[in-house]
Design an enzyme around this catalytic site. Structure first.
Site, mmCIF file in Angstrom:
data_model
loop_
_atom_site.group_PDB
_atom_site.id
_atom_site.type_symbol
_atom_site.label_atom_id
_atom_site.label_comp_id
_atom_site.label_asym_id
_atom_site.label_seq_id
_atom_site.Cartn_x
_atom_site.Cartn_y
_atom_site.Cartn_z
ATOM 1 N N HIS A 25 -7.330 6.258 6.462
ATOM 2 C CA HIS A 25 -7.585 5.186 6.408
ATOM 3 C C HIS A 25 -6.893 4.135 7.822
ATOM 4 O O HIS A 25 -6.917 4.832 8.608
ATOM 5 C CB HIS A 25 -6.138 4.446 5.449
ATOM 6 N N ARG B 31 -17.524 -6.705 6.684
ATOM 7 C CA ARG B 31 -15.692 -6.825 6.212
ATOM 8 C C ARG B 31 -15.120 -6.620 6.829
ATOM 9 O O ARG B 31 -14.019 -6.421 7.000
ATOM 10 C CB ARG B 31 -15.284 -5.768 4.922
ATOM 11 N N PRO C 221 -15.523 2.935 -1.402
ATOM 12 C CA PRO C 221 -16.394 2.132 -1.881
ATOM 13 C C PRO C 221 -16.418 1.149 -0.326
ATOM 14 O O PRO C 221 -15.329 0.802 0.213
ATOM 15 C CB PRO C 221 -15.745 1.521 -3.029
ATOM 16 N N ASN C 222 -17.188 0.183 -0.441
ATOM 17 C CA ASN C 222 -17.094 -0.793 0.371
ATOM 18 C C ASN C 222 -17.423 -0.723 2.017
ATOM 19 O O ASN C 222 -16.905 -1.669 2.727
ATOM 20 C CB ASN C 222 -15.855 -1.787 -0.269
ATOM 21 N N GLU D 134 -6.776 12.435 4.010
ATOM 22 C CA GLU D 134 -7.525 11.593 3.482
ATOM 23 C C GLU D 134 -7.303 10.705 4.810
ATOM 24 O O GLU D 134 -5.926 11.262 5.597
ATOM 25 C CB GLU D 134 -6.081 10.899 2.375
ATOM 26 N N ALA E 199 -10.609 2.329 -1.906
ATOM 27 C CA ALA E 199 -9.565 1.817 -2.942
ATOM 28 C C ALA E 199 -9.437 2.571 -4.656
ATOM 29 O O ALA E 199 -8.750 2.890 -4.358
ATOM 30 C CB ALA E 199 -10.026 0.264 -3.766
ATOM 31 N N ASN F 42 -12.377 9.286 3.371
ATOM 32 C CA ASN F 42 -11.736 8.203 3.225
ATOM 33 C C ASN F 42 -12.942 7.068 2.191
ATOM 34 O O ASN F 42 -13.578 7.233 1.600
ATOM 35 C CB ASN F 42 -12.308 7.007 4.878
ATOM 36 N N TYR G 150 -10.099 -4.583 9.407
ATOM 37 C CA TYR G 150 -11.341 -3.494 9.866
ATOM 38 C C TYR G 150 -11.764 -3.460 11.109
ATOM 39 O O TYR G 150 -12.412 -1.715 11.357
ATOM 40 C CB TYR G 150 -12.116 -3.105 9.496
ATOM 41 N N ARG H 210 0.323 -3.209 4.648
ATOM 42 C CA ARG H 210 -0.112 -4.043 3.076
ATOM 43 C C ARG H 210 0.001 -4.734 1.986
ATOM 44 O O ARG H 210 1.446 -4.260 1.664
ATOM 45 C CB ARG H 210 -1.837 -3.811 3.366
#
Length: 145
Positions: A101, A19, A11-12, A99, A78, A75, A24, A108
């Site tokens: 990111h 964003r 998502p996103n 995975e 969330a 990725n 990012y 964070r």
């Protein structure tokens, strides 16, 4: 014959480039897709690059990858911090999953420090910006040979 690697995005991530560029970066998801396809070709992979904002779609794609791919870079966005369904989907397939990111999730907010995906994945790459995807493809090359 080249192996297929699925690169899945949660998502996103379709909003990359606009964003929170301070976190990012300025690359769009299309830019990252082009980078992944070029890197994949140099590694002998065919990259099947996808994005969805829907958890169930990502689960379905993970199952599909288990039948069609040599590995997965995901990725989860969330969902990495919340999705037991994705964790279980990874455990249900027998190919390696890495995975990914873009940001360093451990630097964070505290709620981002725990990954539901990491215990099921072969490994995690985070914090190297969009280059994290390329590092994941390189890792998959080293473990699928």
């Amino acid at each position: 014959m080249a192996q297929t690697i699925f690169v899945l995005n949660g998502p996103n991530l379709n909003a990359l480039g606009k964003r929170e560029p301070g976190i990012y970066g300025g690359k769009t998801l299309k830019d990252i897709e082009a980078d992944c396809k070029a890197a994949g070709e140099s590694l002998g992979f065919i990259v099947d690059f996808r994005q969805s904002n829907h958890e169930g779609v990502l689960v379905d794609w993970m199952h599909e990858a288990g039948d069609k791919a040599a590995g997965v870079a995901i990725n989860p966005g969330a969902y990495g911090h919340t999705s037991i369904a994705l964790h279980d989907a990874i455990r249900a397939i027998s190919i390696p999953v890495v995975e990914v990111h873009i940001s360093n999730i451990h630097a964070r907010e505290e709620f981002r420090h725990k990954s539901m995906i990491a215990p099921a994945a072969k490994g995690m790459i985070c914090g190297f910006g969009p280059h994290s995807y390329i590092l994941a493809l390189q890792a998959l090359k080293s473990i699928t040979q």
